[in-house]
Design a protein around this motif. Structure first.
Motif, PDB file in Angstrom:
ATOM      1  N   GLY A  49     -27.018 -28.134 -48.947  1.00  0.00           N
ATOM      2  CA  GLY A  49     -26.868 -29.367 -48.474  1.00  0.00           C
ATOM      3  C   GLY A  49     -27.649 -29.762 -47.480  1.00  0.00           C
ATOM      4  N   LEU A  50     -28.363 -30.890 -47.551  1.00  0.00           N
ATOM      5  CA  LEU A  50     -29.188 -31.201 -45.914  1.00  0.00           C
ATOM      6  C   LEU A  50     -28.777 -32.393 -45.467  1.00  0.00           C
ATOM      7  N   LEU A  51     -28.380 -32.169 -44.071  1.00  0.00           N
ATOM      8  CA  LEU A  51     -27.768 -33.116 -43.424  1.00  0.00           C
ATOM      9  C   LEU A  51     -28.461 -33.300 -41.998  1.00  0.00           C
ATOM     10  N   ALA A  52     -28.695 -34.728 -41.764  1.00  0.00           N
ATOM     11  CA  ALA A  52     -29.408 -35.156 -40.633  1.00  0.00           C
ATOM     12  C   ALA A  52     -28.435 -36.331 -39.606  1.00  0.00           C
ATOM     13  N   GLY A  53     -28.770 -36.448 -38.633  1.00  0.00           N
ATOM     14  CA  GLY A  53     -27.984 -37.450 -37.883  1.00  0.00           C
ATOM     15  C   GLY A  53     -28.600 -37.797 -36.392  1.00  0.00           C
ATOM     16  N   GLY A  54     -28.131 -38.860 -35.827  1.00  0.00           N
ATOM     17  CA  GLY A  54     -28.416 -39.095 -34.688  1.00  0.00           C
ATOM     18  C   GLY A  54     -27.948 -40.592 -34.497  1.00  0.00           C
ATOM     19  N   GLY A  55     -28.373 -41.114 -33.074  1.00  0.00           N
ATOM     20  CA  GLY A  55     -28.154 -42.674 -32.983  1.00  0.00           C
ATOM     21  C   GLY A  55     -28.836 -43.520 -33.804  1.00  0.00           C
ATOM     22  N   SER A  56     -28.111 -44.616 -33.904  1.00  0.00           N
ATOM     23  CA  SER A  56     -28.532 -45.650 -34.623  1.00  0.00           C
ATOM     24  C   SER A  56     -29.517 -46.679 -33.770  1.00  0.00           C
ATOM     25  N   GLY A  57     -30.480 -47.145 -34.514  1.00  0.00           N
ATOM     26  CA  GLY A  57     -31.504 -48.203 -33.843  1.00  0.00           C
ATOM     27  C   GLY A  57     -32.943 -47.754 -34.197  1.00  0.00           C
ATOM     28  N   HIS A  58     -32.851 -46.680 -34.919  1.00  0.00           N
ATOM     29  CA  HIS A  58     -34.132 -46.128 -35.517  1.00  0.00           C
ATOM     30  C   HIS A  58     -34.451 -46.535 -37.117  1.00  0.00           C
ATOM     31  N   GLU A  59     -33.839 -47.287 -37.435  1.00  0.00           N
ATOM     32  CA  GLU A  59     -33.776 -47.314 -39.057  1.00  0.00           C
ATOM     33  C   GLU A  59     -35.000 -47.652 -39.569  1.00  0.00           C
ATOM     34  N   PRO A  60     -35.588 -46.921 -40.561  1.00  0.00           N
ATOM     35  CA  PRO A  60     -34.630 -46.553 -41.618  1.00  0.00           C
ATOM     36  C   PRO A  60     -34.281 -45.217 -41.283  1.00  0.00           C
ATOM     37  N   PHE A  65     -33.418 -42.194 -45.606  1.00  0.00           N
ATOM     38  CA  PHE A  65     -33.877 -40.705 -46.309  1.00  0.00           C
ATOM     39  C   PHE A  65     -32.873 -39.991 -46.943  1.00  0.00           C
ATOM     40  N   VAL A  66     -31.745 -40.640 -47.398  1.00  0.00           N
ATOM     41  CA  VAL A  66     -30.716 -39.942 -48.137  1.00  0.00           C
ATOM     42  C   VAL A  66     -30.816 -40.351 -49.674  1.00  0.00           C
ATOM     43  N   GLY A  67     -31.029 -39.180 -50.466  1.00  0.00           N
ATOM     44  CA  GLY A  67     -31.176 -39.544 -51.664  1.00  0.00           C
ATOM     45  C   GLY A  67     -31.801 -38.324 -52.281  1.00  0.00           C
ATOM     46  N   ILE A  68     -32.327 -38.347 -53.600  1.00  0.00           N
ATOM     47  CA  ILE A  68     -32.830 -37.352 -54.422  1.00  0.00           C
ATOM     48  C   ILE A  68     -34.079 -36.747 -53.784  1.00  0.00           C
ATOM     49  N   GLY A  69     -34.353 -35.837 -53.459  1.00  0.00           N
ATOM     50  CA  GLY A  69     -35.645 -35.186 -52.922  1.00  0.00           C
ATOM     51  C   GLY A  69     -35.598 -35.047 -51.137  1.00  0.00           C
ATOM     52  N   MET A  70     -34.417 -35.501 -50.556  1.00  0.00           N
ATOM     53  CA  MET A  70     -34.487 -35.634 -49.536  1.00  0.00           C
ATOM     54  C   MET A  70     -33.211 -34.924 -48.675  1.00  0.00           C
ATOM     55  N   LEU A  71     -32.340 -35.984 -48.004  1.00  0.00           N
ATOM     56  CA  LEU A  71     -31.270 -35.581 -47.257  1.00  0.00           C
ATOM     57  C   LEU A  71     -29.997 -35.748 -48.448  1.00  0.00           C
ATOM     58  N   ASP A  72     -28.965 -35.203 -48.267  1.00  0.00           N
ATOM     59  CA  ASP A  72     -27.739 -35.181 -48.891  1.00  0.00           C
ATOM     60  C   ASP A  72     -26.450 -36.159 -48.017  1.00  0.00           C
ATOM     61  N   ALA A 155     -41.899 -36.429 -36.684  1.00  0.00           N
ATOM     62  CA  ALA A 155     -42.018 -34.968 -37.324  1.00  0.00           C
ATOM     63  C   ALA A 155     -40.684 -34.875 -38.321  1.00  0.00           C
ATOM     64  N   VAL A 156     -39.537 -35.403 -37.664  1.00  0.00           N
ATOM     65  CA  VAL A 156     -38.388 -34.980 -38.509  1.00  0.00           C
ATOM     66  C   VAL A 156     -38.553 -35.765 -39.894  1.00  0.00           C
ATOM     67  N   ILE A 157     -39.345 -36.694 -40.131  1.00  0.00           N
ATOM     68  CA  ILE A 157     -39.451 -37.117 -41.554  1.00  0.00           C
ATOM     69  C   ILE A 157     -40.110 -36.226 -42.235  1.00  0.00           C
ATOM     70  N   ALA A 158     -41.108 -35.391 -42.028  1.00  0.00           N
ATOM     71  CA  ALA A 158     -41.896 -34.463 -42.783  1.00  0.00           C
ATOM     72  C   ALA A 158     -40.916 -33.426 -42.905  1.00  0.00           C
ATOM     73  N   VAL A 159     -40.081 -32.696 -41.832  1.00  0.00           N
ATOM     74  CA  VAL A 159     -39.156 -31.922 -42.144  1.00  0.00           C
ATOM     75  C   VAL A 159     -38.020 -32.086 -43.228  1.00  0.00           C
ATOM     76  N   GLU A 160     -37.712 -33.305 -43.203  1.00  0.00           N
ATOM     77  CA  GLU A 160     -36.463 -33.807 -44.177  1.00  0.00           C
ATOM     78  C   GLU A 160     -37.184 -33.937 -45.622  1.00  0.00           C
ATOM     79  N   LYS A 161     -38.514 -34.484 -45.620  1.00  0.00           N
ATOM     80  CA  LYS A 161     -38.987 -34.591 -46.765  1.00  0.00           C
ATOM     81  C   LYS A 161     -39.417 -33.195 -47.517  1.00  0.00           C
ATOM     82  N   LEU A 162     -39.837 -32.324 -46.779  1.00  0.00           N
ATOM     83  CA  LEU A 162     -40.404 -31.086 -47.377  1.00  0.00           C
ATOM     84  C   LEU A 162     -39.072 -30.068 -47.420  1.00  0.00           C
ATOM     85  N   CYS A 163     -38.092 -30.068 -46.819  1.00  0.00           N
ATOM     86  CA  CYS A 163     -37.085 -29.084 -46.802  1.00  0.00           C
ATOM     87  C   CYS A 163     -36.152 -29.870 -48.125  1.00  0.00           C
ATOM     88  N   GLY A 164     -36.139 -30.948 -48.138  1.00  0.00           N
ATOM     89  CA  GLY A 164     -35.736 -31.800 -49.405  1.00  0.00           C
ATOM     90  C   GLY A 164     -35.971 -31.354 -50.647  1.00  0.00           C
TER      91      GLY A 164
END
Length: 333
Positions: A49-60, A65-72, A155-164
Motif C-alpha cells: 500500500g502507498l500512502l501520502a499525506g500533508g496539509g491541504s491547499g496544495h491541490e491536486p 494522485f490516488v488511483g491505479i498506478g500511484m497512491l492507494d 519531486a514528491v510527484i515523481a516519487v509517487e508515480k514511480l513507486c506507484g
C-alpha cells in the motif's frame, strides 16, 4: 481585496473533499470517519500500500494522485497543517493488503512526527511500514544544526508515480522504499513567486511584494524566499530557477531528466509552457536530455502566482516506470 469561493473558512477543506470525492467517485472515495481519501476499488491483496499525506491547499496533491498506478490513499490536513496521527493510522490500516505500507512524506516536522506515531501503533499489530522522505527544495539546502533540512516540494510527484508503478508490478516494500529514496536523492527543485498567496477567508496576502519584485526560493506554504530579486522576462526567470538545480544535480552531457514545471496556483498554463521552453533550451545547452515532462499545476500554494522547476534524474528503469499506465483524478495516461 481578494474574493474567493469560500463559505466558512473553517469548513473549506471538508467541503472541498466532499466535492472532490463526488466528482471523482469512479476513482476515489472519501472516508469521512478516518478523514482520508482512498481508491474507490482497493488494490488486490498482496500489493504494497502507498500512502501520502500533508496539509491541504496544495491541490491536486495528494488526493489527486490516488488511483491505479500511484497512491492507494492520501491523508489531508487542514490548510498548510499536518494531518493527525489518527488520520495516518486509519489510512495505513485501510491500505494494508498484507505486504506492508509505504509512507511517502515531504520533509516537514509535523508530517514526520504524526506519521511516525501512526507507524509505531500500526507496527504493534504486525503491519510492516517503510518511509520515504522527499527533500528536494534547493532553497533550504544549507548546513545548520537547527535546520530540518531541505523542504519537500514537487519531486514528491515523481516519487509517487514511480513507486506507484513499481507497486502495481508487485515490488516488495523494501524495494519500493529503496526506489523512492533513490528518486528523491536524484531530484532538486526551486520556486519563485510573482505575487503571494492569501489563506481562505483572508484578504491580506502572506507577504508584500513591490510591482518590480519577485520572491525567489519561496516555500509552498507562503514562506518568504531566500532572496528578493527584480522582476524580469520569463526566460531570465526560468534561467534563475533551472541553472542552480542542474548544478546541484551535477547534470551534464548524456544525462536524462524528467522536468516538472509546476504552477503554484494562479499561473496560467500558457505562462508555464513559456517557462518550460526555456528550461528545455537550457538543458539542451548542457547536453542533458529532457526525457519526460509535466507542465501544469500539480502542487499548488492556494492562489500564489509563481512556479517551481523540478529536475529528476532518470534511467531506463525509471523511464519505464514513468511510462507505466496511471489513472488518477489529476494524472492519467
Amino acid at each position: 481585496m481578494r474574493r474567493q469561493f469560500v463559505n466558512d473558512p473553517h469548513d473549506v477543506v471538508r467541503e472541498a473533499l466532499e466535492g472532490f470525492a463526488r466528482a471523482n467517485a469512479h476513482l476515489v472515495r472519501w472516508d469521512r470517519e478516518g478523514n482520508f481519501v482512498a481508491r474507490a476499488q482497493p488494490a488486490a491483496a498482496g500489493k504494497v500500500g502507498l500512502l501520502a499525506g500533508g496539509g491541504s491547499g496544495h491541490e491536486p496533491l495528494h488526493g489527486g494522485f490516488v488511483g491505479i498506478g500511484m497512491l492507494d490513499a492520501a491523508v489531508p490536513g487542514a490548510i498548510f497543517s499536518s494531518p493527525t496521527a489518527a488520520q495516518f493510522e486509519a489510512a495505513t490500516r485501510a491500505v494494508d493488503g498484507g505486504a506492508g505500507v509505504l509512507h511517502i512524506l515531504k520533509n516537514y516536522t509535523g508530517d514526520k512526527l504524526n506519521a511516525g506515531i501512526a507507524a509505531e501503533i500500526a507496527a504493534e499489530d504486525g503491519i510492516a511500514i517503510e518511509r520515504v522522505l522527499v527533500d528536494d527544495d534547493l532553497a533550504t539546502d544549507f548546513e545548520d544544526d537547527r535546520s530540518p533540512g531541505r523542504r519537500g516540494t514537487a519531486a514528491v510527484i515523481a516519487v509517487e508515480k514511480l513507486c506507484g508503478a513499481a507497486a502495481e508490478r508487485g515490488a516488495s516494500l523494501a524495494d519500493l522504499a529503496a526506489l523512492g529514496r533513490r528518486v528523491a536523492e536524484g531530484s532538486r527543485s526551486l520556486a519563485l513567486a510573482l505575487s503571494p498567496l492569501a489563506h481562505p477567508g483572508e484578504s491580506r496576502p502572506s507577504f508584500e511584494l513591490g510591482d518590480d519584485e519577485i520572491e525567489f526560493g519561496v516555500g509552498i506554504h507562503g514562506e518568504r524566499g531566500i532572496d528578493r530579486r527584480p522582476f524580469a522576462p520569463a526566460d531570465e526567470l526560468a534561467r534563475q530557477l533551472v541553472e542552480p538545480v542542474a548544478d546541484a544535480l551535477e547534470l551534464g552531457e548524456g544525462d536524462q531528466v524528467a522536468v516538472i514545471v509546476n504552477g503554484l496556483g494562479a499561473t496560467t498554463n500558457l505562462e508555464l509552457q513559456v517557462v518550460f521552453a526555456e528550461v528545455a533550451r537550457r538543458l539542451d545547452a548542457r547536453g542533458v536530455q529532457t526525457a519526460r515532462a509535466l507542465v501544469g499545476p500539480y502542487l499548488t500554494a492556494l492562489d500564489m502566482a509563481g512556479c517551481s522547476v523540478t529536475l529528476v534524474r532518470m534511467d531506463a528503469e525509471t523511464l519505464a516506470l514513468w511510462d507505466a499506465p496511471v489513472r488518477t483524478p489529476a494524472l492519467t495516461w
